[in-house]
Write an enzyme that holds these catalytic residues in place. Sequence first.
Site, PDB file in Angstrom:
ATOM      1  CB  ILE A 623      -0.824   0.171   1.488  1.00  0.00           C
ATOM      2  CG1 ILE A 623      -1.970  -1.248   1.983  1.00  0.00           C
ATOM      3  CG2 ILE A 623      -1.814   1.479   1.210  1.00  0.00           C
ATOM      4  CD1 ILE A 623      -2.561  -1.356   0.257  1.00  0.00           C
ATOM      5  CD  GLU A 699     -11.146  -1.743 -11.997  1.00  0.00           C
ATOM      6  OE1 GLU A 699     -12.614  -0.783 -11.508  1.00  0.00           O
ATOM      7  OE2 GLU A 699     -10.157  -0.110 -12.139  1.00  0.00           O
TER       8      GLU A 699
END
Length: 735
Positions: A623, A699
């Site tokens: 991340i 997504e």
Amino acid sequence: MASYIGTATSRVDGRAKVTGEAKYAGEFSVPGLVHGYVVDSTIPKGRIVRIDTSGALGIAGVIDVLTHRNRPPMADKDDAYKDDVAPEKGSPYRPLYDDKIQFTGQPVALVLAEDWETARVGASQVRIEYQKEPHVTDLQAERSRAFAIDVPEKPRGDAEKAFASAAVRHAAEYSIPTEHHNPMELFASTAIWEAGQLTVYDKTQGVQNVQQYLCKVFKLQPGAVRVMSPYMGGGFGAGLRPQYQVVLAVLGANALRRPVRVMLTRAQMYALGYRPASIERLALGASSSGTLDSMQHEAIAVTSQFEEFARNDTGWGNLLYKSPNAKFEHKLVKLDLPTSCDMRAPGAATGVYALECAMDELAIALKTDPVQLRLQCYSDRHQGEDLPYTSKQLRECYRQGAAAFGWDKRNAEPRSMRDGSELVGWGMASGVWEALQMPATVRIVLTANGHAEVATAASDIGTGTYTIMAQVAADMLGLPIDNISVKLGDSTLPQCPVEGGSWIASSVCNAIANTARAVRGDLLELAKATKDSPLSGAGVDDVALVDGRIASKRDANRAVSIASAMQSGKAERITREETNMPAEDKSHARNVHSAIFAEVKVDEELGVIRVTRVVKAVAAGRILNPRTAHSQIMGGVVWGIGMALHEETLYDHRFGRVMNANIAEYHVPVNADIHDIKVIFVDEPDEMVNPLGIKGLGEIGIVGVAAAVANAVYHATGKRVRDLPITLDKVVQFD
């Protein structure tokens, strides 16, 4: 200096956006700007018999009206209208090309005037006579005409036979309506001719895609066209393909040799692409112990009469669950509508909704916990390709998500949990998406004063691309983030793909790493040339850029400042441009995964549904920025709630017309609909997916959310609703 990668960093473009400094496609003003207003077809199929533009041309301020009869030249071959993300089969739509009407809302004329208001009035005075032809726009009514297309997921075993003999079986149809993107920013293009050069400011997710498209449509040399889109107010997939307003703006500029802006209205944007309505049929067969014997998934989706658009709805079960027998089929129905297109998590948002609802129903039939069923059927390999994953921490997503939600306190009996007059339901689902990469090139210009410009033709569609690029560049170059400038959204910059599919972060950031290494190598050679260099004999991988210096990794005291190295080498700047070319490694599957837990409260008498809590645990590799990453997942969850309870494009099939083409009647969640959303990022080191371990987040946020909400509604009410959206009339219990 602290590392920027992995830290919650504020958006570097935030000030420009909140102060109005950031300009969007419809905000670039130049002297002599002409405004265009689109006249839309009022029928879904037929031909234009006559166009009377005299009423419009008689209005003061109206300059011209372009139609298929008097427009400037355009290409007459299908290939010229295909773009990087166009469907493989069919004839792409050509605005103002001929007299043929293919869908309601199709642009049939462009009124050009000195201001937008005059253009709009002029458009109201254009009179058009049509020859109508019979049309079809209803998927359910036309499903018998569905035809199968090739899909990458191969069948295995004998799924039908295994289903017939399974101890526990579940078969059902789930339907998803057409949904429209509705980004905040309207689609707009500003086209400017100057000294034989065409500059276009366009709302797009891929400036180079639009640039190549315009070159083909108008037979222009690449060097004569520049497309820019520095900021975008939401795209969600609608901006992946060039939309028709960019062609109209260039047609207008060609005709008048003046700058022209065309901005669509909210209603006109409903004639662009959309998430296709689909009917999903699932058939799951299981043993009495809860393992899958058979998995069948068939999808029937909408496309236009002139193109075949499809995404993979049916293969996601291969990435989640083990089954020795499986069959997947995707079918299309051609309707007199615009071509459907990508919308956030195309294929997965719809296909996983159906799959995860079916898994919930199978768990009920087996009298087992929905999480436990998924763990029993868990697959450590891609079932379709029989490949291991670079990483898959979905089990940990289930564990952490369930713990944070309090899943162990769930009473499995429907209608058994209450809060006053409201029924309480808890549901869950899995999520999955691809961890994709594309070739991307980045240029870095480092100056002696310790400033670096990082440039590529990527778009920032609101996801935070400016920021993560600055973070990665700052770490790789050893500079404060304030010393990094990022340039995006310009077709003249180094090559980059469209921003979609969750691939930009991994593609661009790894390209930054490659380019920064090349810059480091150049700096090292300059540093070695300094008198009595402490880095003599060092190789490029023996040194790092830290705090404005190039230093030995073994001994930080052996270092040369960037300024000294460049001064000694008489270099004012170092410029390098490198490409990230993803390896053609087909030995592993690359995916992101998630687990979603949702709580709903349903008024027992009125049927009003509130989603009061959602926990989403995501395993998505490294991340880069927890702050922007959290926003991405939270936004996806909100959209998933909208998909489950609110969103639906409504058609009057007698006229082939959208009846709620506005954001008052096209329902989306508002602040009052959204309550507690908790996002968990599961630690997932991955040294195989790419050097930086990035998988992407755009997504996965929406995938599975609608299913978790739908499953919670069943748990609360005991009523299974399989057609979205789940509205109060579908759940209220009448005597």
